[in-house]
Design a protein around this motif. Structure first.
Motif, PDB file in Angstrom:
ATOM      1  N   ASN A  50      60.490 -18.220   8.822  1.00  0.00           N
ATOM      2  CA  ASN A  50      61.542 -18.262   7.804  1.00  0.00           C
ATOM      3  C   ASN A  50      62.448 -17.043   7.965  1.00  0.00           C
ATOM      4  O   ASN A  50      62.082 -15.938   7.552  1.00  0.00           O
ATOM      5  N   PRO A  51      63.625 -17.202   8.545  1.00  0.00           N
ATOM      6  CA  PRO A  51      64.531 -16.061   8.781  1.00  0.00           C
ATOM      7  C   PRO A  51      64.955 -15.341   7.508  1.00  0.00           C
ATOM      8  O   PRO A  51      65.441 -14.212   7.578  1.00  0.00           O
ATOM      9  N   SER A  52      64.787 -15.971   6.347  1.00  0.00           N
ATOM     10  CA  SER A  52      65.189 -15.332   5.099  1.00  0.00           C
ATOM     11  C   SER A  52      64.177 -14.277   4.646  1.00  0.00           C
ATOM     12  O   SER A  52      64.460 -13.497   3.732  1.00  0.00           O
ATOM     13  N   ILE A  53      63.006 -14.231   5.266  1.00  0.00           N
ATOM     14  CA  ILE A  53      62.003 -13.208   4.920  1.00  0.00           C
ATOM     15  C   ILE A  53      62.522 -11.837   5.368  1.00  0.00           C
ATOM     16  O   ILE A  53      62.887 -11.665   6.537  1.00  0.00           O
ATOM     17  N   PRO A  54      62.569 -10.863   4.486  1.00  0.00           N
ATOM     18  CA  PRO A  54      63.059  -9.529   4.879  1.00  0.00           C
ATOM     19  C   PRO A  54      62.276  -8.958   6.055  1.00  0.00           C
ATOM     20  O   PRO A  54      61.052  -9.093   6.124  1.00  0.00           O
ATOM     21  N   THR A  55      62.995  -8.297   6.939  1.00  0.00           N
ATOM     22  CA  THR A  55      62.371  -7.720   8.131  1.00  0.00           C
ATOM     23  C   THR A  55      61.264  -6.740   7.762  1.00  0.00           C
ATOM     24  O   THR A  55      60.206  -6.712   8.405  1.00  0.00           O
ATOM     25  N   ILE A  56      61.493  -5.947   6.724  1.00  0.00           N
ATOM     26  CA  ILE A  56      60.489  -4.956   6.329  1.00  0.00           C
ATOM     27  C   ILE A  56      59.208  -5.630   5.869  1.00  0.00           C
ATOM     28  O   ILE A  56      58.091  -5.202   6.222  1.00  0.00           O
ATOM     29  N   ILE A  57      59.336  -6.698   5.090  1.00  0.00           N
ATOM     30  CA  ILE A  57      58.144  -7.430   4.642  1.00  0.00           C
ATOM     31  C   ILE A  57      57.383  -7.972   5.843  1.00  0.00           C
ATOM     32  O   ILE A  57      56.140  -7.902   5.903  1.00  0.00           O
ATOM     33  N   SER A  58      58.110  -8.499   6.796  1.00  0.00           N
ATOM     34  CA  SER A  58      57.483  -9.019   8.014  1.00  0.00           C
ATOM     35  C   SER A  58      56.755  -7.909   8.761  1.00  0.00           C
ATOM     36  O   SER A  58      55.626  -8.083   9.230  1.00  0.00           O
ATOM     37  N   ARG A  59      57.395  -6.742   8.867  1.00  0.00           N
ATOM     38  CA  ARG A  59      56.780  -5.624   9.587  1.00  0.00           C
ATOM     39  C   ARG A  59      55.526  -5.116   8.877  1.00  0.00           C
ATOM     40  O   ARG A  59      54.539  -4.753   9.518  1.00  0.00           O
ATOM     41  N   ILE A  60      55.572  -5.080   7.542  1.00  0.00           N
ATOM     42  CA  ILE A  60      54.400  -4.638   6.764  1.00  0.00           C
ATOM     43  C   ILE A  60      53.219  -5.572   7.017  1.00  0.00           C
ATOM     44  O   ILE A  60      52.084  -5.130   7.263  1.00  0.00           O
ATOM     45  N   ILE A  61      53.470  -6.865   6.985  1.00  0.00           N
ATOM     46  CA  ILE A  61      52.406  -7.844   7.196  1.00  0.00           C
ATOM     47  C   ILE A  61      51.863  -7.755   8.617  1.00  0.00           C
ATOM     48  O   ILE A  61      50.640  -7.773   8.834  1.00  0.00           O
ATOM     49  N   MET A  62      52.743  -7.618   9.588  1.00  0.00           N
ATOM     50  CA  MET A  62      52.296  -7.541  10.980  1.00  0.00           C
ATOM     51  C   MET A  62      51.517  -6.263  11.246  1.00  0.00           C
ATOM     52  O   MET A  62      50.615  -6.246  12.076  1.00  0.00           O
ATOM     53  N   ARG A  63      51.862  -5.185  10.530  1.00  0.00           N
ATOM     54  CA  ARG A  63      51.076  -3.951  10.691  1.00  0.00           C
ATOM     55  C   ARG A  63      49.669  -4.146  10.143  1.00  0.00           C
ATOM     56  O   ARG A  63      48.690  -3.662  10.720  1.00  0.00           O
ATOM     57  N   LEU A  64      49.550  -4.849   9.040  1.00  0.00           N
ATOM     58  CA  LEU A  64      48.229  -5.147   8.494  1.00  0.00           C
ATOM     59  C   LEU A  64      47.391  -5.967   9.464  1.00  0.00           C
ATOM     60  O   LEU A  64      46.160  -5.863   9.487  1.00  0.00           O
ATOM     61  N   LEU A  65      48.053  -6.791  10.280  1.00  0.00           N
ATOM     62  CA  LEU A  65      47.358  -7.718  11.169  1.00  0.00           C
ATOM     63  C   LEU A  65      47.213  -7.192  12.593  1.00  0.00           C
ATOM     64  O   LEU A  65      46.866  -7.948  13.504  1.00  0.00           O
ATOM     65  N   GLU A  66      47.464  -5.898  12.800  1.00  0.00           N
ATOM     66  CA  GLU A  66      47.285  -5.331  14.136  1.00  0.00           C
ATOM     67  C   GLU A  66      45.834  -5.503  14.583  1.00  0.00           C
ATOM     68  O   GLU A  66      44.902  -5.375  13.786  1.00  0.00           O
ATOM     69  N   LYS A  67      45.631  -5.785  15.859  1.00  0.00           N
ATOM     70  CA  LYS A  67      44.275  -6.040  16.372  1.00  0.00           C
ATOM     71  C   LYS A  67      43.435  -4.761  16.405  1.00  0.00           C
ATOM     72  O   LYS A  67      42.243  -4.789  16.118  1.00  0.00           O
ATOM     73  N   ALA A  68      44.039  -3.642  16.781  1.00  0.00           N
ATOM     74  CA  ALA A  68      43.311  -2.372  16.819  1.00  0.00           C
ATOM     75  C   ALA A  68      43.353  -1.716  15.443  1.00  0.00           C
ATOM     76  O   ALA A  68      44.439  -1.526  14.882  1.00  0.00           O
ATOM     77  N   PRO A  69      42.205  -1.367  14.863  1.00  0.00           N
ATOM     78  CA  PRO A  69      42.174  -0.762  13.523  1.00  0.00           C
ATOM     79  C   PRO A  69      43.066   0.467  13.386  1.00  0.00           C
ATOM     80  O   PRO A  69      43.678   0.675  12.333  1.00  0.00           O
ATOM     81  N   GLU A  70      43.153   1.280  14.451  1.00  0.00           N
ATOM     82  CA  GLU A  70      43.955   2.498  14.350  1.00  0.00           C
ATOM     83  C   GLU A  70      45.451   2.210  14.282  1.00  0.00           C
ATOM     84  O   GLU A  70      46.242   3.094  13.925  1.00  0.00           O
ATOM     85  N   ASP A  71      45.862   0.982  14.624  1.00  0.00           N
ATOM     86  CA  ASP A  71      47.279   0.619  14.566  1.00  0.00           C
ATOM     87  C   ASP A  71      47.665  -0.025  13.238  1.00  0.00           C
ATOM     88  O   ASP A  71      48.837  -0.290  12.987  1.00  0.00           O
ATOM     89  N   ARG A  72      46.677  -0.314  12.392  1.00  0.00           N
ATOM     90  CA  ARG A  72      46.951  -0.911  11.078  1.00  0.00           C
ATOM     91  C   ARG A  72      47.267   0.189  10.054  1.00  0.00           C
ATOM     92  O   ARG A  72      47.241   1.375  10.370  1.00  0.00           O
ATOM     93  N   TYR A  73      47.528  -0.230   8.821  1.00  0.00           N
ATOM     94  CA  TYR A  73      47.540   0.739   7.735  1.00  0.00           C
ATOM     95  C   TYR A  73      46.147   1.363   7.658  1.00  0.00           C
ATOM     96  O   TYR A  73      45.132   0.674   7.801  1.00  0.00           O
ATOM     97  N   GLN A  74      46.117   2.654   7.421  1.00  0.00           N
ATOM     98  CA  GLN A  74      44.846   3.360   7.341  1.00  0.00           C
ATOM     99  C   GLN A  74      44.305   3.435   5.915  1.00  0.00           C
ATOM    100  O   GLN A  74      43.143   3.777   5.702  1.00  0.00           O
ATOM    101  N   SER A  75      45.163   3.115   4.949  1.00  0.00           N
ATOM    102  CA  SER A  75      44.744   3.198   3.551  1.00  0.00           C
ATOM    103  C   SER A  75      45.541   2.213   2.712  1.00  0.00           C
ATOM    104  O   SER A  75      46.672   1.853   3.048  1.00  0.00           O
ATOM    105  N   ALA A  76      44.945   1.801   1.611  1.00  0.00           N
ATOM    106  CA  ALA A  76      45.655   0.954   0.652  1.00  0.00           C
ATOM    107  C   ALA A  76      46.794   1.743   0.009  1.00  0.00           C
ATOM    108  O   ALA A  76      47.820   1.163  -0.382  1.00  0.00           O
ATOM    109  N   TYR A  77      46.622   3.056  -0.088  1.00  0.00           N
ATOM    110  CA  TYR A  77      47.668   3.903  -0.677  1.00  0.00           C
ATOM    111  C   TYR A  77      48.965   3.803   0.133  1.00  0.00           C
ATOM    112  O   TYR A  77      50.065   3.653  -0.432  1.00  0.00           O
ATOM    113  N   GLY A  78      48.849   3.897   1.459  1.00  0.00           N
ATOM    114  CA  GLY A  78      50.039   3.810   2.299  1.00  0.00           C
ATOM    115  C   GLY A  78      50.735   2.472   2.160  1.00  0.00           C
ATOM    116  O   GLY A  78      51.973   2.398   2.121  1.00  0.00           O
ATOM    117  N   LEU A  79      49.945   1.402   2.091  1.00  0.00           N
ATOM    118  CA  LEU A  79      50.509   0.066   1.892  1.00  0.00           C
ATOM    119  C   LEU A  79      51.196  -0.032   0.537  1.00  0.00           C
ATOM    120  O   LEU A  79      52.317  -0.554   0.421  1.00  0.00           O
TER     121      LEU A  79
END
Length: 379
Positions: A50-79
């Motif tokens: 859906n191109p109408s989804i904001p780029t930042i929202i997409s990036r936040i979700i994709m960071r959560l879904l990174e395969k390597a744990p060290e590449d994801r958010y490290q804390s719920a606080y940061g998210l």
């Protein structure tokens, strides 16, 4: 892989993904494919649905879904801080403008990143060897270095990523206190491969059964005595003739060669990693020497790692190195050096989430005290 709060953040990312797109991040046909999909398959970005989804929202979700744990958010606080910024912008502007995500993401726990730093030339050597094997050949790579220098990390990080797309990666580790047990790490490595094959669906498992039985013929017991778990696939085998010790060893080497060849192929090259070869028993070294001399082996990569400070001119490995260098098989030797100061800087920057200018003195001290040995950086 370490299981911690970052696994929960991955799960949260999957929930966000489905809420936003109406689809799961990964879609597979059966449960067996899930592990491979999580490790190897690339997730399509929400924006593609859906191109109408904001780029930042997409990036936040994709960071959560990174395969390597060290590449994801490290804390719920940061998210949470990033989501608050998204809400603030929507409230004030009616839209979300780009901003650097995870800027305030700092884990409450101390984590050293479980990743490989530097080693770019060594990675290229391993990639070239794997590509050569994928073209229908056999290859040998030996990795040497002092304890803690990063031999195991190099092989695991590089080869596992190569093999994720296709093939099998198996590993065994020799033990200084178990040198009296012939072939122990090799047996354990192939037992784990058998367990992996057992997770396949019935149709694939039946195909493996036929292929292995065809390769072993009437000598199935030679391998099931070595790898008892194999009976789960091919069933109980008939007794074999008793031979003299030398004939028994020769038979085992030939049958094991056929077994290894049955487990490798164009669609599934086989990577066999044996660690701490300086403690290998003589039977295992004889087996490796025998296999390395077989010109018919295809789609097989042998990788060994050893402590070079424990292998002198009288060690059996020294003779093998000479043979490999003179032989016709593809052979490469990687001698690992300490990591450089810039890699320590990168590691500490990612660990402490700070700029380079704040840790120059710390990096200098760590480099001086550890001499660039990654193990001492962790302890």
């Amino acid at each position: 892989m370490e299981i911690d709060q970052r696994s929960d953040l991955y799960s949260l990312g999957a929930i966000f993904y489905e809420i936003i797109t109406g689809n799961l991040p990964l879609i597979v046909n059966d449960l067996v494919e899930w592990t491979h999909a999580h490790l190897a398959r690339k997730i399509e970005t929400p924006e593609n649905f859906n191109p109408s989804i904001p780029t930042i929202i997409s990036r936040i979700i994709m960071r959560l879904l990174e395969k390597a744990p060290e590449d994801r958010y490290q804390s719920a606080y940061g998210l949470l801080e990033d989501l608050k910024e998204c809400k603030r912008q929507i409230t004030l502007k009616g839209a979300i403008e780009p901003f650097p995500i995870a800027h305030k993401d700092v884990s409450a726990n101390f984590h050293l990143p479980k990743k490989l730093y530097g080693r770019y030339k060594d990675r290229i050597v391993l990639k070239e060897a794997f590509d050569y094997v994928c073209d229908g050949h056999a290859a040998i790579v030996l990795v040497s270095g002092y304890p803690g220098i990063g031999k195991t990390m190099l092989v695991n990080e590089c080869l596992k990523s190569f093999v994720q797309e296709k093939g099998h990666f198996i590993a065994g580790k020799f033990d200084q206190l178990k040198q009296s047990i012939p072939y122990a790490p090799i047996s354990a490595a192939f037992a784990n491969l058998v367990k992996r094959l057992m997770t396949e669906n019935q149709e694939i498992l039946e195909a493996w059964k036929k292929k292995i039985l065809h390769a072993l013929g009437r000598n199935g017991t030679v391998i099931t005595e070595f790898i008892p778990e194999l009976e789960w696939i091919i069933g109980k085998q008939n007794p074999i003739d008793l031979l003299s010790p030398k004939e028994t060893e020769n038979r085992f080497q030939m049958v094991f060669r056929d077994f290894v060849m049955a487990l490798s192929g164009k669609e599934y090259p086989l990577v066999i990693f044996l660690d701490d070869l300086q403690w290998a028993d003589s039977s295992s070294l004889h087996l490796l020497r025998y296999l390395s001399q077989d010109a018919n082996l295809q789609y097989i990569l042998f990788i060994g790692a050893y402590r070079e400070n424990e292998v002198d001119e009288n060690h059996a490995l020294t003779d093998m190195l000479t043979e490999f260098n003179k032989g016709k098989v593809f052979f490469r030797h990687i001698s690992l050096l300490p990591i450089e100061k810039k890699q320590i800087l990168e590691m500490i920057t990612e660990t402490l989430h700070t700029g380079n200018e704040n840790i120059t003195g710390l990096v200098e001290t760590l480099y001086r005290k550890t001499a660039g040995n990654p193990f001492f950086l962790e302890v």
